[in-house]
Design an enzyme around this catalytic site. Structure first.
Site, short mmCIF file in Angstrom:
data_model
loop_
_atom_site.label_atom_id
_atom_site.label_comp_id
_atom_site.label_asym_id
_atom_site.label_seq_id
_atom_site.Cartn_x
_atom_site.Cartn_y
_atom_site.Cartn_z
N THR A 13 0.84 -1.20 0.00
CA THR A 13 0.00 0.00 0.00
C THR A 13 0.88 1.25 0.00
O THR A 13 2.05 1.20 0.36
CB THR A 13 -0.90 0.06 1.25
OG1 THR A 13 -0.07 0.14 2.42
CG2 THR A 13 -1.79 -1.16 1.36
N ASP A 14 0.29 2.36 -0.41
CA ASP A 14 0.99 3.65 -0.31
C ASP A 14 0.11 4.61 0.48
O ASP A 14 -0.93 4.22 1.00
CB ASP A 14 1.38 4.18 -1.69
CG ASP A 14 0.16 4.52 -2.56
OD1 ASP A 14 -0.93 4.79 -2.01
OD2 ASP A 14 0.31 4.53 -3.79
N GLN A 15 0.53 5.87 0.58
CA GLN A 15 -0.20 6.76 1.48
C GLN A 15 -1.57 7.17 0.94
O GLN A 15 -2.31 7.84 1.65
CB GLN A 15 0.65 7.97 1.85
CG GLN A 15 0.91 8.94 0.71
CD GLN A 15 1.79 10.09 1.19
OE1 GLN A 15 2.66 9.92 2.04
NE2 GLN A 15 1.55 11.28 0.67
#
Lengths: 130, 130, 130, 130
Positions: free
Chosen positions: D15-17
């Site tokens: 995941t990323d932000q």
């Protein structure tokens, strides 16, 4: 204390030009072990986050004893070794083909809220992990 | 149309057991090129996100012509080739030692709000990228 | 003992859904620090490998004190703290904006040949790192 | 033409932000699909490499239609759509919860020897994939 074992297979992208798994990926395997131990104990980490509770890694240590290779099936043994008021300690052993110990280590995690300040571990979570 | 060049060096973790850069990392290089083109044009992508505006990759394509190797210094040429109402297209060329073309490709990005619905590109951003 | 400082910028891909750098990436930053310290001491790690000499991480430890965020410029301070016959120890501090200590830790590395058996550190490398 | 389906679960590190899977990871999912299709067809890619035969990605394309999220179980459908003399084309669809199409795309691969020059696909491999 709770224990859990999960298996995973080494991806091509996890190898480096030495022909073995790049050392940082063991932290991904540790996380996989931890996530699946929580699931087996009745808690999905995603549900904790949905309640505004996060587990943040505050410390890790790894000892690499032998290399894992592409396509190897790895066994990740995970144990909860400490349940504090707002912290957890997990220990891990990653075993390769024929049960050989490849890497072991531990992580410390802090339970925090969305503002990253400590939060008491919910009683039902603590109970399930002890 | 705006163009920008940035250099980066291949990390050990980006190699695989073939002894070359694993193909997915070119998408990281493309992103580096895009981020630095935006910065050179006067916009930090972090500031856009702070305003609740996100750039989401909707399409990518890559053609790999020659491999990059560990510790190579890469030049990433990035061009904006289309500025739509709520979308941007970037094209990239990754050059290796002696200016050899290693990989090229493009990405399409959509500008969206926090709910992931399309948002018009702010006029000053569009103007700076045209 | 040799010391070196290098800067790097947090990539988007290094963040996770907590909005901070995923903890495993600090091992990538440590490697960057180590590689650039070697280069500053006159040795390119790629040249060592070309001579059939490899540095293998045998142990790592990390303490995470505060989070790094997307686009932050990080300073990685690296020190050689031990030069053995066939092993090296590096210590690292990763500093964020305003010089705040984010993560520190160490790695132990073994020098090995292509068959992964210990190899004595070449005298000129040991001398340059002491 | 051969088809195969494999499932995988989104890791936290993927995941990323934005709270969704970072786009480059779909290339990892594509590779997982391809590897498991080959295995189901009777070939382990590791065995091909042991014979000095490598599959190199020469082209990829991805269309992202909807985001995957942490802990989602993904279904990766992989099809061989072309078997050339020294090249293969795979097409992929990544489906999320409730069978929703998240990302699709393709990769072209060249079969090469250790010197990276084209090698004819072994007849039994070609036959198994047609």
């Amino acid at each position: 204390m709770k224990e859990h074992t999960v298996t995973t297979r080494v991806r091509y992208s996890e190898t480096d030009q030495m022909g073995v798994v790049y050392h940082a990926y063991y932290l991904y395997y540790f996380e996989l072990g931890r996530t699946e131990l929580l699931r087996a104990a009745g808690f999905r980490y995603r549900d904790l986050e949905a309640r505004g509770i996060y587990l943040v890694v505050t410390e890790s240590a790894l000892r690499h004893r032998a290399p894992a290779r592409y396509d190897d099936e790895l066994k990740i043994l995970t144990r909860v070794t400490s349940v504090g008021k707002a912290s957890l300690r997990f220990e891990y052993s990653v075993l390769g083909p024929e049960g050989r110990l490849l890497t072991d280590g531990h992580t410390e995690l802090a339970m925090v809220g969305q503002d990253r300040t400590p939060v008491r571990i919910p009683a039902e979570v603590a109970a399930a992990l002890r």
